[in-house]
Write a protein that holds these residues in place. Sequence first.
Motif, mmCIF file in Angstrom:
data_model
loop_
_atom_site.group_PDB
_atom_site.id
_atom_site.type_symbol
_atom_site.label_atom_id
_atom_site.label_comp_id
_atom_site.label_asym_id
_atom_site.label_seq_id
_atom_site.Cartn_x
_atom_site.Cartn_y
_atom_site.Cartn_z
ATOM 1 N N ASN A 28 20.069 123.092 96.686
ATOM 2 C CA ASN A 28 20.698 122.258 95.658
ATOM 3 C C ASN A 28 21.942 122.871 95.023
ATOM 4 N N SER A 29 22.467 123.967 95.592
ATOM 5 C CA SER A 29 23.784 124.438 95.171
ATOM 6 C C SER A 29 24.797 123.402 95.629
ATOM 7 N N TRP A 30 25.893 123.249 94.886
ATOM 8 C CA TRP A 30 26.856 122.218 95.275
ATOM 9 C C TRP A 30 28.284 122.628 94.982
ATOM 10 N N PHE A 31 29.178 121.902 95.662
ATOM 11 C CA PHE A 31 30.624 122.040 95.512
ATOM 12 C C PHE A 31 31.145 120.639 95.210
ATOM 13 N N GLN A 32 31.941 120.499 94.156
ATOM 14 C CA GLN A 32 32.406 119.172 93.733
ATOM 15 C C GLN A 32 33.918 119.038 93.889
ATOM 16 N N ILE A 33 34.332 117.865 94.346
ATOM 17 C CA ILE A 33 35.741 117.514 94.462
ATOM 18 C C ILE A 33 36.003 116.346 93.532
ATOM 19 N N GLU A 34 37.073 116.431 92.745
ATOM 20 C CA GLU A 34 37.473 115.331 91.859
ATOM 21 C C GLU A 34 38.860 114.840 92.264
ATOM 22 N N PRO A 75 32.480 103.016 98.336
ATOM 23 C CA PRO A 75 33.225 102.207 97.375
ATOM 24 C C PRO A 75 34.316 103.092 96.767
ATOM 25 N N PRO A 76 35.214 102.555 95.949
ATOM 26 C CA PRO A 76 36.202 103.416 95.277
ATOM 27 C C PRO A 76 35.479 104.462 94.410
ATOM 28 N N ILE A 77 35.760 105.732 94.658
ATOM 29 C CA ILE A 77 35.066 106.825 93.974
ATOM 30 C C ILE A 77 36.056 107.826 93.392
ATOM 31 N N LYS A 78 35.549 108.643 92.481
ATOM 32 C CA LYS A 78 36.370 109.674 91.841
ATOM 33 C C LYS A 78 35.822 111.078 92.109
ATOM 34 N N PHE A 79 34.524 111.195 92.372
ATOM 35 C CA PHE A 79 33.873 112.498 92.548
ATOM 36 C C PHE A 79 33.041 112.525 93.825
ATOM 37 N N ILE A 80 33.074 113.659 94.516
ATOM 38 C CA ILE A 80 32.252 113.906 95.712
ATOM 39 C C ILE A 80 31.569 115.247 95.524
ATOM 40 N N ARG A 81 30.299 115.323 95.904
ATOM 41 C CA ARG A 81 29.582 116.594 95.911
ATOM 42 C C ARG A 81 29.010 116.856 97.295
ATOM 43 N N ILE A 82 29.187 118.066 97.745
ATOM 44 C CA ILE A 82 28.505 118.556 98.943
ATOM 45 C C ILE A 82 27.366 119.409 98.424
ATOM 46 N N ILE A 83 26.139 118.983 98.707
ATOM 47 C CA ILE A 83 24.957 119.656 98.149
ATOM 48 C C ILE A 83 24.176 120.327 99.287
ATOM 49 N N GLN A 84 23.944 121.611 99.154
ATOM 50 C CA GLN A 84 23.145 122.350 100.122
ATOM 51 C C GLN A 84 21.685 121.957 99.919
ATOM 52 N N THR A 85 21.034 121.453 100.959
ATOM 53 C CA THR A 85 19.667 120.941 100.802
ATOM 54 C C THR A 85 18.625 121.839 101.462
ATOM 55 N N GLY A 86 19.055 122.893 102.108
ATOM 56 C CA GLY A 86 18.091 123.791 102.744
ATOM 57 C C GLY A 86 18.696 125.133 103.025
#
Length: 103
Positions: free
Chosen positions: A20-26, A92-103
């Motif tokens: 559940n560590s993540w990297f976010q792009i705005e 859809p039109p978005i502002k934020f993306i997260r890449i979440i490590q799941t394992g």
Amino acid sequence: MNNFYLINSDKNACTLDYENSWFQIEFTLGKAIINGFRLKRCDPYKMKSYKIICTDDVYKSEENWIKLIEINEESVNEHETLDIYKFPKPSPPIKFIRIIQTG
């Protein structure tokens, strides 16, 4: 870090080595519709299980974000170090993306 998206960037974006560590792009200049992504993973510690979620409102609980794709790599060579993925349908039109490590 504003050049993580370049294929030959000398920078790496990484998460901590736990689930559940993540990297976010705005997208700071507006919203975007996403059709896919390119991901270059670092050997020998390449991410094998992750999901990409998105939203137009960062304050929504994560359960209400839209899941674009989920990868659960079963074998070492299932995906390339640099791979390109297309989503089943555009976001859809978005502002934020997260890449979440799941394992």
